[in-house]
Design an enzyme around this catalytic site. Structure first.
Site, mmCIF file in Angstrom:
data_model
loop_
_atom_site.group_PDB
_atom_site.id
_atom_site.type_symbol
_atom_site.label_atom_id
_atom_site.label_comp_id
_atom_site.label_asym_id
_atom_site.label_seq_id
_atom_site.Cartn_x
_atom_site.Cartn_y
_atom_site.Cartn_z
ATOM 1 N N ARG A 30 63.340 29.518 16.512
ATOM 2 C CA ARG A 30 63.699 29.874 17.893
ATOM 3 C C ARG A 30 63.581 28.663 18.810
ATOM 4 O O ARG A 30 62.620 27.884 18.697
ATOM 5 C CB ARG A 30 62.802 31.021 18.394
ATOM 6 C CG ARG A 30 63.092 32.312 17.672
ATOM 7 C CD ARG A 30 62.341 33.502 18.216
ATOM 8 N NE ARG A 30 62.349 34.553 17.215
ATOM 9 C CZ ARG A 30 63.376 35.386 16.987
ATOM 10 N NH1 ARG A 30 64.453 35.324 17.731
ATOM 11 N NH2 ARG A 30 63.304 36.293 16.025
ATOM 12 N N ASP A 31 64.573 28.522 19.700
ATOM 13 C CA ASP A 31 64.563 27.421 20.664
ATOM 14 C C ASP A 31 63.362 27.594 21.599
ATOM 15 O O ASP A 31 63.060 28.699 22.065
ATOM 16 C CB ASP A 31 65.870 27.413 21.467
ATOM 17 C CG ASP A 31 66.081 26.093 22.189
ATOM 18 O OD1 ASP A 31 67.013 25.358 21.804
ATOM 19 O OD2 ASP A 31 65.317 25.796 23.135
ATOM 20 N N ILE A 32 62.702 26.497 21.894
ATOM 21 C CA ILE A 32 61.493 26.534 22.713
ATOM 22 C C ILE A 32 61.816 26.860 24.179
ATOM 23 O O ILE A 32 60.954 27.337 24.910
ATOM 24 C CB ILE A 32 60.731 25.190 22.562
ATOM 25 C CG1 ILE A 32 59.269 25.344 22.905
ATOM 26 C CG2 ILE A 32 61.381 24.078 23.368
ATOM 27 C CD1 ILE A 32 58.405 24.176 22.465
ATOM 28 N N ASN A 88 76.317 20.598 20.083
ATOM 29 C CA ASN A 88 76.488 19.502 21.027
ATOM 30 C C ASN A 88 76.525 18.191 20.250
ATOM 31 O O ASN A 88 75.812 18.022 19.259
ATOM 32 C CB ASN A 88 75.339 19.478 22.038
ATOM 33 C CG ASN A 88 75.333 20.720 22.917
ATOM 34 O OD1 ASN A 88 76.388 21.203 23.320
ATOM 35 N ND2 ASN A 88 74.153 21.256 23.199
ATOM 36 N N GLU A 96 70.524 16.464 23.003
ATOM 37 C CA GLU A 96 69.212 15.885 23.327
ATOM 38 C C GLU A 96 68.460 15.454 22.074
ATOM 39 O O GLU A 96 67.766 14.445 22.089
ATOM 40 C CB GLU A 96 68.359 16.897 24.092
ATOM 41 C CG GLU A 96 68.884 17.199 25.484
ATOM 42 C CD GLU A 96 68.134 18.353 26.137
ATOM 43 O OE1 GLU A 96 67.145 18.841 25.549
ATOM 44 O OE2 GLU A 96 68.557 18.760 27.225
ATOM 45 N N VAL A 97 68.551 16.234 21.024
ATOM 46 C CA VAL A 97 67.824 15.937 19.791
ATOM 47 C C VAL A 97 68.828 15.408 18.759
ATOM 48 O O VAL A 97 69.809 16.093 18.425
ATOM 49 C CB VAL A 97 67.093 17.187 19.253
ATOM 50 C CG1 VAL A 97 66.372 16.852 17.960
ATOM 51 C CG2 VAL A 97 66.108 17.719 20.292
ATOM 52 N N HIS A 101 72.435 20.219 14.895
ATOM 53 C CA HIS A 101 71.937 21.608 14.892
ATOM 54 C C HIS A 101 72.966 22.527 15.520
ATOM 55 O O HIS A 101 73.738 22.130 16.391
ATOM 56 C CB HIS A 101 70.601 21.720 15.626
ATOM 57 C CG HIS A 101 70.592 21.079 16.978
ATOM 58 N ND1 HIS A 101 70.459 19.718 17.153
ATOM 59 C CD2 HIS A 101 70.719 21.602 18.222
ATOM 60 C CE1 HIS A 101 70.494 19.434 18.440
ATOM 61 N NE2 HIS A 101 70.671 20.559 19.118
ATOM 62 N N HIS A 103 73.362 25.915 17.695
ATOM 63 C CA HIS A 103 72.690 26.887 18.562
ATOM 64 C C HIS A 103 73.320 28.257 18.307
ATOM 65 O O HIS A 103 74.560 28.395 18.383
ATOM 66 C CB HIS A 103 72.917 26.558 20.045
ATOM 67 C CG HIS A 103 72.283 25.297 20.537
ATOM 68 N ND1 HIS A 103 71.140 25.294 21.305
ATOM 69 C CD2 HIS A 103 72.640 23.999 20.382
ATOM 70 C CE1 HIS A 103 70.831 24.038 21.620
ATOM 71 N NE2 HIS A 103 71.723 23.234 21.078
HETATM 72 P P1 AMP Z 1 70.680 19.843 22.176
HETATM 73 O O1 AMP Z 1 70.793 19.610 23.652
HETATM 74 O O2 AMP Z 1 71.902 20.481 21.585
HETATM 75 O O3 AMP Z 1 70.246 18.597 21.444
HETATM 76 O O4 AMP Z 1 69.552 20.931 22.003
HETATM 77 C C1 AMP Z 1 68.232 20.633 21.668
HETATM 78 C C2 AMP Z 1 67.460 21.919 21.765
HETATM 79 O O5 AMP Z 1 66.229 21.761 21.098
HETATM 80 C C3 AMP Z 1 67.134 22.345 23.215
HETATM 81 O O6 AMP Z 1 67.712 23.619 23.468
HETATM 82 C C4 AMP Z 1 65.610 22.367 23.234
HETATM 83 O O7 AMP Z 1 65.099 23.423 24.016
HETATM 84 C C5 AMP Z 1 65.274 22.542 21.762
HETATM 85 N N1 AMP Z 1 63.967 22.057 21.347
HETATM 86 C C6 AMP Z 1 63.426 20.835 21.599
HETATM 87 N N2 AMP Z 1 62.208 20.741 21.033
HETATM 88 C C7 AMP Z 1 61.974 21.926 20.412
HETATM 89 C C8 AMP Z 1 60.898 22.452 19.645
HETATM 90 N N3 AMP Z 1 59.790 21.734 19.399
HETATM 91 N N4 AMP Z 1 61.006 23.708 19.152
HETATM 92 C C9 AMP Z 1 62.110 24.449 19.400
HETATM 93 N N5 AMP Z 1 63.169 24.002 20.106
HETATM 94 C C10 AMP Z 1 63.103 22.767 20.608
#
Ligand code: AMP
Length: 117
Positions: A30-32, A88, A96-97, A101, A103
């Site tokens: 689950r997204d945080i 994304n 961001e990460v 992944h 969503h």
């Molecule tokens: P993106 O902008 O597509 O890279 O999405 C990255 C997602 O990772 C965001 O929706 C964040 O809320 C989520 N995220 C970041 N760190 C964590 C974590 N430790 N556990 C769960 N979700 C995370």
């Protein structure tokens, strides 16, 4: 070798997450910061940074992201009403990460696909 992110630590269970699925190829948690009642990230266990880095040899793994998304959507009870899958990529995509992944978002009507500006 791709730079590791926090997602690799989640996959290896070195840091906690609300994990809902894991197999040899993908992990889902689950997204945080959920943006919908159901907001789950489905990630390849292999740290592919972005869609730009996806190679032909990754096609089975990338396909697995979708079949697992469908399985989780059924488990979460959102398959019938529908949901949205988002990937994304890069700066303009808002990634961001740097670990590819998917969503999975659902549990309410999600509105227009993109903000108007
Ligand atoms: P993106 O902008 O597509 O890279 O999405 C990255 C997602 O990772 C965001 O929706 C964040 O809320 C989520 N995220 C970041 N760190 C964590 C974590 N430790 N556990 C769960 N979700 C995370």
């Amino acid at each position: 070798m791709a730079q590791e992110t926090i997602f690799s630590k989640i996959i290896r269970k070195e840091i906690p997450s609300d994990m809902v699925y894991q197999d040899d190829w993908v992990t889902a948690f689950r997204d945080i910061h959920p943006l919908a009642p159901v907001h789950i990230l489905i990630v390849p266990n292999k740290p592919i940074p972005t869609v730009n880095d996806a190679a032909a040899e990754d096609e089975q793994i990338l396909g697995r992201l979708f079949t697992v998304a469908a399985k989780i959507a059924r488990q979460e009870g959102i398959a019938k009403d529908g949901y949205r899958l988002i990937v994304n990529c890069g700066e303009h995509g808002g990634q961001e990460v740097q670990h590819l992944h998917l969503h999975l978002l659902g549990g309410r009507p999600l509105g227009a696909m993109l903000a108007q500006k």
